[in-house]
Design an enzyme around this catalytic site. Sequence first.
Site, PDB file in Angstrom:
ATOM      1  N   ARG A   1       0.836  -1.199   0.000  1.00 49.22           N
ATOM      2  CA  ARG A   1       0.000   0.000   0.000  1.00 49.22           C
ATOM      3  C   ARG A   1       0.874   1.254   0.000  1.00 49.22           C
ATOM      4  NH1 ARG A   1      -1.785   0.699   4.384  1.00 49.22           N
ATOM      5  NH2 ARG A   1      -1.146  -1.202   5.434  1.00 49.22           N
TER       6      ARG A   1
ATOM      7  N   TYR B   1      -1.561  -3.103  -6.885  1.00 51.77           N
ATOM      8  CA  TYR B   1      -1.346  -3.869  -5.662  1.00 51.77           C
ATOM      9  C   TYR B   1      -2.591  -3.928  -4.758  1.00 51.77           C
ATOM     10  CZ  TYR B   1      -0.020  -5.491  -1.221  1.00 51.77           C
ATOM     11  OH  TYR B   1      -0.028  -6.219  -0.073  1.00 51.77           O
TER      12      TYR B   1
ATOM     13  N   LYS C   1      -9.697  -2.254   1.615  1.00 52.73           N
ATOM     14  CA  LYS C   1      -9.398  -1.160   2.535  1.00 52.73           C
ATOM     15  C   LYS C   1     -10.130   0.129   2.125  1.00 52.73           C
ATOM     16  CE  LYS C   1      -6.994  -3.618   5.307  1.00 52.73           C
ATOM     17  NZ  LYS C   1      -5.768  -4.229   5.051  1.00 52.73           N
TER      18      LYS C   1
ATOM     19  N   HIS D   1     -10.296  -2.566  11.513  1.00 49.01           N
ATOM     20  CA  HIS D   1      -9.243  -3.429  10.977  1.00 49.01           C
ATOM     21  C   HIS D   1      -9.048  -4.599  11.945  1.00 49.01           C
ATOM     22  CE1 HIS D   1      -4.791  -3.605   9.366  1.00 49.01           C
ATOM     23  NE2 HIS D   1      -5.571  -4.438   8.722  1.00 49.01           N
TER      24      HIS D   1
ATOM     25  N   SER E   1      -1.224  -3.855  10.276  1.00 42.98           N
ATOM     26  CA  SER E   1      -0.878  -4.704   9.138  1.00 42.98           C
ATOM     27  C   SER E   1       0.366  -5.536   9.440  1.00 42.98           C
ATOM     28  CB  SER E   1      -0.617  -3.833   7.906  1.00 42.98           C
ATOM     29  OG  SER E   1      -1.771  -3.066   7.630  1.00 42.98           O
ATOM     30  N   ALA E   2       0.300  -6.794   9.079  1.00 47.63           N
ATOM     31  CA  ALA E   2       1.398  -7.743   9.269  1.00 47.63           C
ATOM     32  C   ALA E   2       1.795  -7.882  10.738  1.00 47.63           C
ATOM     33  CB  ALA E   2       2.599  -7.376   8.394  1.00 47.63           C
ATOM     34  N   CYS E   3       0.807  -7.841  11.616  1.00 50.10           N
ATOM     35  CA  CYS E   3       1.063  -8.028  13.049  1.00 50.10           C
ATOM     36  C   CYS E   3       0.273  -9.188  13.633  1.00 50.10           C
ATOM     37  CB  CYS E   3       0.784  -6.742  13.820  1.00 50.10           C
ATOM     38  SG  CYS E   3       1.990  -5.451  13.460  1.00 50.10           S
TER      39      CYS E   3
ATOM     40  N   LYS F   1      -2.987 -10.856  12.524  1.00 47.62           N
ATOM     41  CA  LYS F   1      -4.429 -11.117  12.488  1.00 47.62           C
ATOM     42  C   LYS F   1      -4.742 -12.464  11.827  1.00 47.62           C
ATOM     43  CE  LYS F   1      -5.483  -7.260  10.464  1.00 47.62           C
ATOM     44  NZ  LYS F   1      -4.077  -6.782  10.475  1.00 47.62           N
TER      45      LYS F   1
ATOM     46  N   ASP G   1      -9.330  -9.848   8.690  1.00 50.38           N
ATOM     47  CA  ASP G   1      -8.765  -8.518   8.415  1.00 50.38           C
ATOM     48  C   ASP G   1      -9.715  -7.361   8.729  1.00 50.38           C
ATOM     49  OD1 ASP G   1      -6.345  -7.172   7.409  1.00 50.38           O
ATOM     50  OD2 ASP G   1      -7.589  -6.498   5.748  1.00 50.38           O
TER      51      ASP G   1
ATOM     52  N   ASN H   1       6.317  -8.603   1.748  1.00 52.25           N
ATOM     53  CA  ASN H   1       4.868  -8.409   1.710  1.00 52.25           C
ATOM     54  C   ASN H   1       4.217  -9.298   0.635  1.00 52.25           C
ATOM     55  OD1 ASN H   1       2.443  -7.183   2.618  1.00 52.25           O
ATOM     56  ND2 ASN H   1       2.467  -5.767   0.880  1.00 52.25           N
TER      57      ASN H   1
ATOM     58  N   ARG I   1       1.994 -12.117  -0.911  1.00 53.02           N
ATOM     59  CA  ARG I   1       0.646 -12.433  -0.402  1.00 53.02           C
ATOM     60  C   ARG I   1       0.064 -13.663  -1.093  1.00 53.02           C
ATOM     61  NH1 ARG I   1      -1.729  -8.929   3.756  1.00 53.02           N
ATOM     62  NH2 ARG I   1      -0.038  -7.470   4.096  1.00 53.02           N
TER      63      ARG I   1
ATOM     64  N   ARG J   1       2.832  -4.360  17.754  1.00 54.66           N
ATOM     65  CA  ARG J   1       4.144  -4.997  17.631  1.00 54.66           C
ATOM     66  C   ARG J   1       5.122  -4.127  18.400  1.00 54.66           C
ATOM     67  NH1 ARG J   1       6.916  -8.446  13.763  1.00 54.66           N
ATOM     68  NH2 ARG J   1       4.977  -8.896  12.643  1.00 54.66           N
TER      69      ARG J   1
ATOM     70  N   ASN K   1      -0.719 -18.742  21.604  1.00 56.67           N
ATOM     71  CA  ASN K   1      -1.534 -17.577  21.998  1.00 56.67           C
ATOM     72  C   ASN K   1      -2.870 -17.994  22.612  1.00 56.67           C
ATOM     73  OD1 ASN K   1       0.423 -15.749  21.162  1.00 56.67           O
ATOM     74  ND2 ASN K   1      -0.381 -15.615  19.074  1.00 56.67           N
TER      75      ASN K   1
HETATM   76  P1  GTP Z   1      -2.298  -7.910   7.211  1.00 58.40           P
HETATM   77  O1  GTP Z   1      -2.848  -8.906   6.251  1.00 58.40           O
HETATM   78  O2  GTP Z   1      -1.212  -7.083   6.621  1.00 58.40           O
HETATM   79  O3  GTP Z   1      -3.349  -7.051   7.827  1.00 58.40           O
HETATM   80  O4  GTP Z   1      -1.496  -8.745   8.352  1.00 58.40           O
HETATM   81  P2  GTP Z   1      -1.965  -9.640   9.588  1.00 58.40           P
HETATM   82  O5  GTP Z   1      -2.228  -8.775  10.761  1.00 58.40           O
HETATM   83  O6  GTP Z   1      -3.033 -10.580   9.183  1.00 58.40           O
HETATM   84  O7  GTP Z   1      -0.619 -10.438   9.945  1.00 58.40           O
HETATM   85  P3  GTP Z   1      -0.256 -11.999   9.764  1.00 58.40           P
HETATM   86  O8  GTP Z   1      -1.076 -12.896  10.629  1.00 58.40           O
HETATM   87  O9  GTP Z   1      -0.223 -12.306   8.325  1.00 58.40           O
HETATM   88  O10 GTP Z   1       1.226 -12.021  10.347  1.00 58.40           O
HETATM   89  C1  GTP Z   1       2.257 -11.186   9.842  1.00 58.40           C
HETATM   90  C2  GTP Z   1       3.607 -11.709  10.236  1.00 58.40           C
HETATM   91  O11 GTP Z   1       3.692 -11.800  11.678  1.00 58.40           O
HETATM   92  C3  GTP Z   1       3.870 -13.106   9.698  1.00 58.40           C
HETATM   93  O12 GTP Z   1       5.192 -13.173   9.224  1.00 58.40           O
HETATM   94  C4  GTP Z   1       3.687 -13.992  10.892  1.00 58.40           C
HETATM   95  O13 GTP Z   1       4.469 -15.156  10.809  1.00 58.40           O
HETATM   96  C5  GTP Z   1       4.076 -13.106  12.078  1.00 58.40           C
HETATM   97  N1  GTP Z   1       3.302 -13.474  13.305  1.00 58.40           N
HETATM   98  C6  GTP Z   1       1.965 -13.673  13.375  1.00 58.40           C
HETATM   99  N2  GTP Z   1       1.589 -14.059  14.623  1.00 58.40           N
HETATM  100  C7  GTP Z   1       2.724 -14.077  15.367  1.00 58.40           C
HETATM  101  C8  GTP Z   1       2.996 -14.395  16.746  1.00 58.40           C
HETATM  102  O14 GTP Z   1       2.117 -14.738  17.533  1.00 58.40           O
HETATM  103  N3  GTP Z   1       4.305 -14.288  17.142  1.00 58.40           N
HETATM  104  C9  GTP Z   1       5.300 -13.907  16.286  1.00 58.40           C
HETATM  105  N4  GTP Z   1       6.528 -13.834  16.752  1.00 58.40           N
HETATM  106  N5  GTP Z   1       5.072 -13.619  14.973  1.00 58.40           N
HETATM  107  C10 GTP Z   1       3.811 -13.696  14.523  1.00 58.40           C
HETATM  108  C1  SPV Z   2      -2.888  -4.634   5.135  1.00 59.54           C
HETATM  109  O1  SPV Z   2      -1.917  -4.019   4.685  1.00 59.54           O
HETATM  110  O2  SPV Z   2      -3.389  -4.395   6.258  1.00 59.54           O
HETATM  111  C2  SPV Z   2      -3.468  -5.743   4.347  1.00 59.54           C
HETATM  112  C3  SPV Z   2      -3.050  -5.877   2.959  1.00 59.54           C
HETATM  113  O3  SPV Z   2      -4.331  -6.460   4.838  1.00 59.54           O
HETATM  114  S1  SPV Z   2      -3.829  -4.719   1.925  1.00 59.54           S
HETATM  115  O4  SPV Z   2      -4.988  -5.346   1.331  1.00 59.54           O
HETATM  116  O5  SPV Z   2      -2.897  -4.320   0.923  1.00 59.54           O
HETATM  117  O6  SPV Z   2      -4.281  -3.590   2.709  1.00 59.54           O
HETATM  118 MN    MN Z   3      -4.844  -5.740   6.956  1.00 63.89          MN
END
Ligand code: GTP
Ligand code: SPV
Ligand code: MN
Length: 587
Positions: free
Chosen positions: A74, A203, A212, A232, A254-256, A258, A281, A370, A372, A401, A497
């Site tokens: 994004r 993207y 989003k 979110h 994002s990427a934390c 979910k 999400d 990133n 996907r 995070r 968790n």
């Molecule tokens: P978006 O799709 O971007 O909104 O991301 P998301 O919040 O769904 O994150 P996702 O579950 O895809 O995790 C993102 C990254 O964090 C991945 O590389 C996971 O492996 C890592 N991760 C997820 N859960 C945990 C956890 O409990 N502990 C650790 N250390 N890493 C985690």
């Molecule tokens: C995020 O970035 O929080 C995502 C991927 O879930 S995107 O659809 O690009 O927003």
């Molecule tokens: Mn997201």
Amino acid sequence: MNSQINSANQYLNDWLKQVVDQVQPSQVKWCDGSDEEYDQLVSDMVASQDLMPLNQETYPNCFLYRSHPDDVARSEHLTYICTKEKSDVGDNNNWLSSQDGHQRVDPLFAGSMKGRTMYVIPYCMGPLESPYAQFGVEVTDSPYVVVNMKKMTTMGSQVLEKINHLGPKFVRGLHCTGDLSPNRRWIMHFPEEMMIKSFGSGYGGNALLGKKCHALRLASYQAKQEGWLAEHMLIVGIENPQGEKVYVAAAFPSACGKTNLAMLIPPESYPGWKIWTVGDDIAWLFPGDDGRLWAINPEAGFFGVAPGTSEKTNPHAFHMLRKNTLFTNVGLTASNEPWWEGKDKSSPAYNWRGQSASESTNSQPFAHPNARFTVSCAECSSYEQQPPGGVPISAILFGSRRAELVPLVFQAKNWLEGVLAGAAMCSETTAAATGEIGVLRNDPMAMKPFCGYNFGDYWAHWIEVGKKLSHPPQIFHVNWFRQDKDGQFMWPGFGENIRVLEWVVARSNNRLDAQVSPLGYLPIGSDISLTGLDDMTPEELARLLYVDGAAYAAHLENVLAYFKKFSPKTPSVLLEACQAMIAQLKS
Ligand code: GTP
Ligand code: SPV
Ligand code: MN
């Protein structure tokens, strides 16, 4: 061309005719949403080498898409909310007046689909029969967008049938790929007109406009007017060994984590526990007549982070990716299977740009961080078909995070302090957006990139929604990412968790005592079970739960300064709650 614009909704026809005159496509194709249409688009994209078939024996019906190397996440700095009044939008967003917003992008759209097909995608966010469902039409010149929207939303003829009877009440989304130059890329939202104009990116979050752009930025704006919340958040059902099920929604940036939490598989030491995935999400949350908060997932698919997904971390996802999946920017093995960091023991032969192992620079990851996967919810073995009226939410988790400071879990004492916990979130930036990674920034409720209006009004709205709930969800804050002195994660995370979720559920059901602290309620050490977690000691758990009062107070001082940037819109009760907590932490 205009003769093809013949739906039974005059508002839709008027807009589409205007768009056709503007972008001048060579043909217009209405998407019917059928499997045949999907298969045809995929085979056309394979023929044009825009998609690459993966190993069809081990990954049947799976394909790889490589995006432009400058178009992999994004683009928050190019994302705007355009309204009449700047103060409606706040410093949390980039703003332009609606007029200036249109003026900036319209010249780019002029003639932009010459020689190309214009796809018209009628889509629905939420179960088609849900009273909470929302409708939109995305126009795009990107077949990649069409095939992704097929997985991520309900789309096609049955949706158009509904839109035919909606009059003007649908979101109009115009997307054009352009030349993908970041210098000619804008993602413009016009909430007052229920309109999105996105130019110059193919993207995910920039181009799949139902996600989003519609389901968060426009929907949050609409939700404010109508008394609900667009967040979110993932949604899960947590079933205990007695068969009781409660639903939890969780907002992490994002990427934390979910998607991972949404598909959690409890470890062997938790027999009889099961997690049901409702969404990973986005959640739309509605105060119900019964005083509870009800949630739906507006999406029909997962657009998840590939790196880190393994048999061990997320088995449900790992297995659902073995068929019917679109991959974006992953690497490849020599046997044409998708590859990413943290996947398994296989080795990569090509990186996400298609360079062979010898050509690619050492130390650079093979999958884009990133990268996907896009897959329909129905492919996930823990997926729970949601009822049209949604599921009742017993607890809300806010999670960030944070390498330091923030404990594994605490529970807010009441709704207002829960809103404070969410609004005070700071998190390290990730590869989901372009820009530097690992920079700590304020990310209230994980909505910094997604709230379509002024954060001051947003926090006030959260407080107002709480007043409508006689049985509000309990609010918690979690942090899976605390690190020790050597930079190692202190908490094993992922399936483990569940140990925190068990405490969350017990607290939400009033079944367990807790320690009172200035932050809220903390677990009594032994209430987070360590059974079966052989390499964690009670002392380590205590370190994960430890709160350094002075350091936390300093963090909240910064938060307070951040809140004040949105004054006079920031609710005074929020400022007071923050000040009171600082004082308690210091004493
Ligand atoms: P978006 O799709 O971007 O909104 O991301 P998301 O919040 O769904 O994150 P996702 O579950 O895809 O995790 C993102 C990254 O964090 C991945 O590389 C996971 O492996 C890592 N991760 C997820 N859960 C945990 C956890 O409990 N502990 C650790 N250390 N890493 C985690
Ligand atoms: C995020 O970035 O929080 C995502 C991927 O879930 S995107 O659809 O690009 O927003
Ligand atoms: Mn997201």
